[in-house]
Motif scaffolding. Structure first.
Motif, short mmCIF file in Angstrom:
data_model
loop_
_atom_site.label_atom_id
_atom_site.label_comp_id
_atom_site.label_asym_id
_atom_site.label_seq_id
_atom_site.Cartn_x
_atom_site.Cartn_y
_atom_site.Cartn_z
N SER A 203 100.29 -94.81 5.50
CA SER A 203 99.00 -95.04 4.86
C SER A 203 98.99 -94.44 3.46
CB SER A 203 97.86 -94.39 5.66
OG SER A 203 97.86 -94.79 7.01
N THR A 204 98.18 -95.02 2.58
CA THR A 204 97.94 -94.42 1.27
C THR A 204 96.44 -94.44 1.01
OG1 THR A 204 98.42 -94.52 -1.11
CG2 THR A 204 98.37 -96.63 0.07
N SER A 205 95.89 -93.28 0.69
CA SER A 205 94.45 -93.13 0.50
C SER A 205 94.18 -92.58 -0.90
CB SER A 205 93.88 -92.18 1.55
OG SER A 205 92.47 -92.09 1.46
N SER B 21 95.00 -88.05 -7.34
CA SER B 21 96.19 -88.11 -6.49
C SER B 21 95.95 -89.11 -5.37
CB SER B 21 96.50 -86.73 -5.91
OG SER B 21 95.44 -86.32 -5.03
N HIS B 22 96.98 -89.34 -4.58
CA HIS B 22 96.86 -90.13 -3.37
C HIS B 22 97.34 -89.30 -2.19
CE1 HIS B 22 96.81 -94.47 -5.16
NE2 HIS B 22 96.10 -93.61 -5.90
N LEU B 23 96.72 -89.49 -1.05
CA LEU B 23 97.21 -88.88 0.20
C LEU B 23 98.02 -89.94 0.92
CD1 LEU B 23 94.06 -86.90 1.43
CD2 LEU B 23 95.97 -86.11 0.01
N ILE B 24 99.31 -89.72 1.03
CA ILE B 24 100.21 -90.69 1.65
C ILE B 24 100.72 -90.11 2.96
CG2 ILE B 24 102.39 -91.96 1.39
CD1 ILE B 24 101.77 -92.06 -1.62
N SER B 25 100.47 -90.84 4.05
CA SER B 25 100.73 -90.30 5.39
C SER B 25 101.73 -91.15 6.17
CB SER B 25 99.42 -90.22 6.18
OG SER B 25 98.48 -89.38 5.53
N ILE B 26 102.48 -90.47 7.04
CA ILE B 26 103.41 -91.11 7.96
C ILE B 26 103.00 -90.69 9.37
CG2 ILE B 26 105.83 -91.42 8.60
CD1 ILE B 26 106.48 -90.18 5.79
#
Length: 230
Positions: free
Chosen positions: A156-158, A163-168
């Motif tokens: 995901s990218t939020s 900045s962006h919060l990029i999650s796996i």
């Protein structure tokens, strides 16, 4: 947010400035991965979702399916390169998840899971998410977790202010060996200029550690009670 890289006819990434020059390390990563994928479909099929930021706990009101079946690298780039990334609003999120799994905590595949989250400067966020998505769909992350009997569910990218919060997301939030293997794979496989400069810029968190987790799961199990409480 910067525009995504434009791909040439042979799926080689091209610099956004039109120079045609990209870092050699990143070119090597793409050549290695895309070389594996070009003849064959992905091992897993993927879906692309858009999540609008909202205080509502009803995901039917804020979660939209953009593409239900990304089965190969060509389909991925048709979706990715034509997506208006610069139009994604503050606190909205784009998810790429295994087909059949919703990007919500209460989905059966996510109930006991968690995710690594990286806070990425806006200038690098699109390139970072691009590589994370490729590593995910090309099965690079999953290969690292096979020995630990865990699964990567999606990425995901939020959008945030600067900045962006990029999650796996992975399936088992208590599998410490798998969690560490996933972290190591990210740090080793990302292009050097995209790797986090500090361990303080990323963290792992189980879904059930979030404040709204219990309410979200209860609403899924007892939707009638949730509606009556509104």
């Amino acid at each position: 947010m910067s525009n995504p890289r434009i791909l040439g006819t042979d799926l080689e990434p091209v610099a956004e400035d039109g120079s045609g020059k990209i870092p050699a390390t990143r070119k090597t990563l793409h050549q290695n991965i895309l070389g594996k994928l070009r003849p064959l479909p992905f091992q897993y099929h993927w879906a692309v979702w858009y999540e609008k930021h909202s205080e509502s706990t009803n995901y039917d009101e804020k979660l939209y399916l953009l593409h239900e079946d990304v089965a190969d690298i060509g389909t991925f780039y048709r979706v990715y390169n034509n997506y208006p990334w610069d139009k994604v609003k503050l606190r909205d999120t784009v998810h790429i998840f295994r087909k059949g799994t919703k990007p919500v905590w209460e989905d059966p595949e996510n109930l006991k899971g968690g995710c690594w989250t990286f806070r990425v400067p806006k200038a690098k966020s699109q390139a970072f998410f691009h590589e994370i998505a490729i590593l995910c769909m090309a099965n690079e992350f999953q290969a690292a977790l096979e020995a630990e009997h865990d699964h990567v569910i999606g990425v995901s990218t939020s959008v945030r202010f600067n900045s962006h919060l990029i999650s796996i997301w992975n399936k088992s939030g208590s599998n410490t060996k798998a969690i560490k293997a996933l972290e190591d794979t990210v740090l080793q496989r990302l292009s050097p200029d995209l790797r986090p400069s500090s361990s303080r810029s990323y963290f792992y968190k189980r879904h059930d550690e979030h404040e709204g987790y219990k309410a979200a799961v209860e609403a899924k199990v007892n939707p009638t009670n949730s509606d009556e409480s509104k």
